[in-house]
Design an enzyme around this catalytic site. Sequence first.
Site, PDB file in Angstrom:
ATOM      1  N   TYR B 125       0.861  -1.189   0.000  1.00 36.94           N
ATOM      2  CA  TYR B 125       0.000   0.000   0.000  1.00 36.94           C
ATOM      3  C   TYR B 125       0.897   1.239   0.000  1.00 36.94           C
ATOM      4  CZ  TYR B 125      -3.027   3.713   1.729  1.00 36.94           C
ATOM      5  OH  TYR B 125      -3.718   4.899   1.863  1.00 36.94           O
ATOM      6  N   GLU B 213      -3.485   7.686  -4.014  1.00 41.46           N
ATOM      7  CA  GLU B 213      -3.409   6.401  -3.310  1.00 41.46           C
ATOM      8  C   GLU B 213      -3.230   5.265  -4.296  1.00 41.46           C
ATOM      9  OE1 GLU B 213      -6.003   4.887   0.312  1.00 41.46           O
ATOM     10  OE2 GLU B 213      -6.974   4.319  -1.561  1.00 41.46           O
TER      11      GLU B 213
END
Lengths: 291, 403
Positions: B125, B213
């Site tokens: 991530y 993101e």
Amino acid sequence: MAVLVNKNSKILVQGFTGTEGTFHASQMIEYGTNVVGGVTPNKGGTLHLERPVFNTVADAVKNTGADVSIIFVPPAFAADAIMEAADAGIALVVCITEGIPVQDMVKVKNYLEGKTTRLIGPNCPGVITAEEAKVGIMPGFIFKKGRIGIVSKSGTLTYEAADQAVKAGLGISTAIGIGGDPIIGTPTVEAVKLLMEDPETDGIIMIGEIGGSMEADAARWIKDNKTKPVVGFIAGQTAPPGRRMGHAGAIVGGADDTAAAKMKIMAECGIAVVASPADIGKTMAAELAKK
Amino acid sequence: MNLHEYQAKDLLKKYNVPVQEGIAVDNVKAAEDAYTQITTQTNNKFAVIKAQIHAGGRGKGKVVETGINGVKVAKSIEEMGTYANGILGGTLVTIQTGPAGKKVNKVLIAQDVYYPGPNETKEFYLSILLDRAKGQNVIMYSTEGGMDIEEVAHNTPEKIFKEWVFPGGGLQGFQARKIAFNLGLSGEALKNCVKFVTNLYNAYVGLDCAMLEINPFFKTSDDKMIAVDCKMGLDENALMRHPDLAALRDVTEEDPTEVEAGQYNLNFVKLDGNVGCMVNGAGLAMATMDMIKLSGGEPANFLDVGGTANAQTVEAGFRIIMKDPNVKTILINIFGGIVRCDRVAAGVIEAYNKIGNIEIPIIVRLQGTNAIEAKKLIDESGLKVQSAVLLSEAADLVKQAVA
């Protein structure tokens, strides 16, 4: 005296000759504020509102001794204007401009690091010391002289609070509109500190809104340093998460920046928190009566 | 302003950030063609179809009409056709869309990145956002990719790393290397990760992102580092210097009433309540919503009319709020400072008369310059409008209206 600005402050207007700058500078002068001149690049050497216009802030400081600047420059050029003022040694810069890109403010914040210049705003109504100096866009007549200080992220809500305080038989020392953007020059805690240390202020109204952690930071400081009553209000108790409510910084991102979370920590730190914006003035009066 | 995955990936490629390659299409035939093109290029019969909506949770979410998930892997052109048929034009409901769901107008046909190879694949991530308190950009990353990062932060906070970027100097090489080491990478994957993070940060700054993101941030079996999904939010204040990015706005993703309000320069957010409100200033507007709730009502909207509360803006505000059949009453709350209350009152009366048949009660609270004259104007207008000067009086009127 109060804080930040007073009748001896020498005020410069950046973006002096534009529509906004002209209108609000006239209002400031009418209020009795000591406006010593303005800056508009390429219009140096002319007169505007019977005051000199300079090409650069540095020229203006050299010729007028200005120590405060108010900025009405459009958002694309506002960051540059703030840095120019700081470079010229201006002690207090009040930036009214709304809509400055966040990455520009990241740059500004870094630029001001280690300098003595204090920035108020951006995206704020400015600072007013009642009956001495109005460095902002607020309607001056509401702020009757008194001993209550206001710190607020919002414009009209500041006027509302000031009006209620006056109607409750109190008055205003200095009202500081710190601004509603994600990055601002003077966070809530620093503005509260100034008023807590001011001998001409007896009580503080602190108005915040959803988003960020500034109110919680201020509350923790107040808990350990409170010498006068503080009344608090947080706007946005009914705001849905993840939506920007007008101000660029007013957005609930997590559990800590909701109105409920902020109100809870403020109450725990000894602030008289009101749920309704209609109760700000009378609660301040009641808190002062307790002393 | 949010972008679609396919738009964000196109932008990242311009900054040399490797992404899962794909083709965005809006019909079944084009989806099948894209399948052929992608599978030929990758020499792999698998390809992925991904619904393009502004919400996460697409893989687990379902298209209401067909029951098909918002992300599917197809291993033949027929399968791709079936999926495209079942997703395009449908309403996708995910954990983030709410029960109403979102209409799917486009799908992204993308390469399968989980192909076999010498090393194992890994999902990480990575995101970049603003740390408001520090006034600096921060890179947040974790070895736990491909899942809800808020859950990771809650259950295993030690698995979330943060790297702040010094505004004067930008992201440094040692910082990018640190990120790669903390993710447990070595060899080619480490080198690729350093390049990826450096270029991604340049994209974040160059595009004036509000947030960026990458989840999953993926290591392939041959040690490439790529963005499999991308969520990109742009700073609206910076769109003035990116007209090309402003053009990427997809208004079909937004509430139609909010889009219309924007055309009148009104700052409007639609809510679910029964009391509409029209206020000058964002802070006072939020405070007014709170007061409506405390008075027993529920706010139907946020509406900041800004500094000029004149007949035109008030009329536009009335029309927009009254589109909502749930609205039982409207509260106008204006603190007139530099704008005089009597002029605002005249504007309200003019707007009211122009619209004509307003059947719901209107409450007008005007305070500030010439507030008394304004109240008199409203009271003598003969309209079905109640007036107040103090905020507490307005609260009482709302209480009566919703009782």
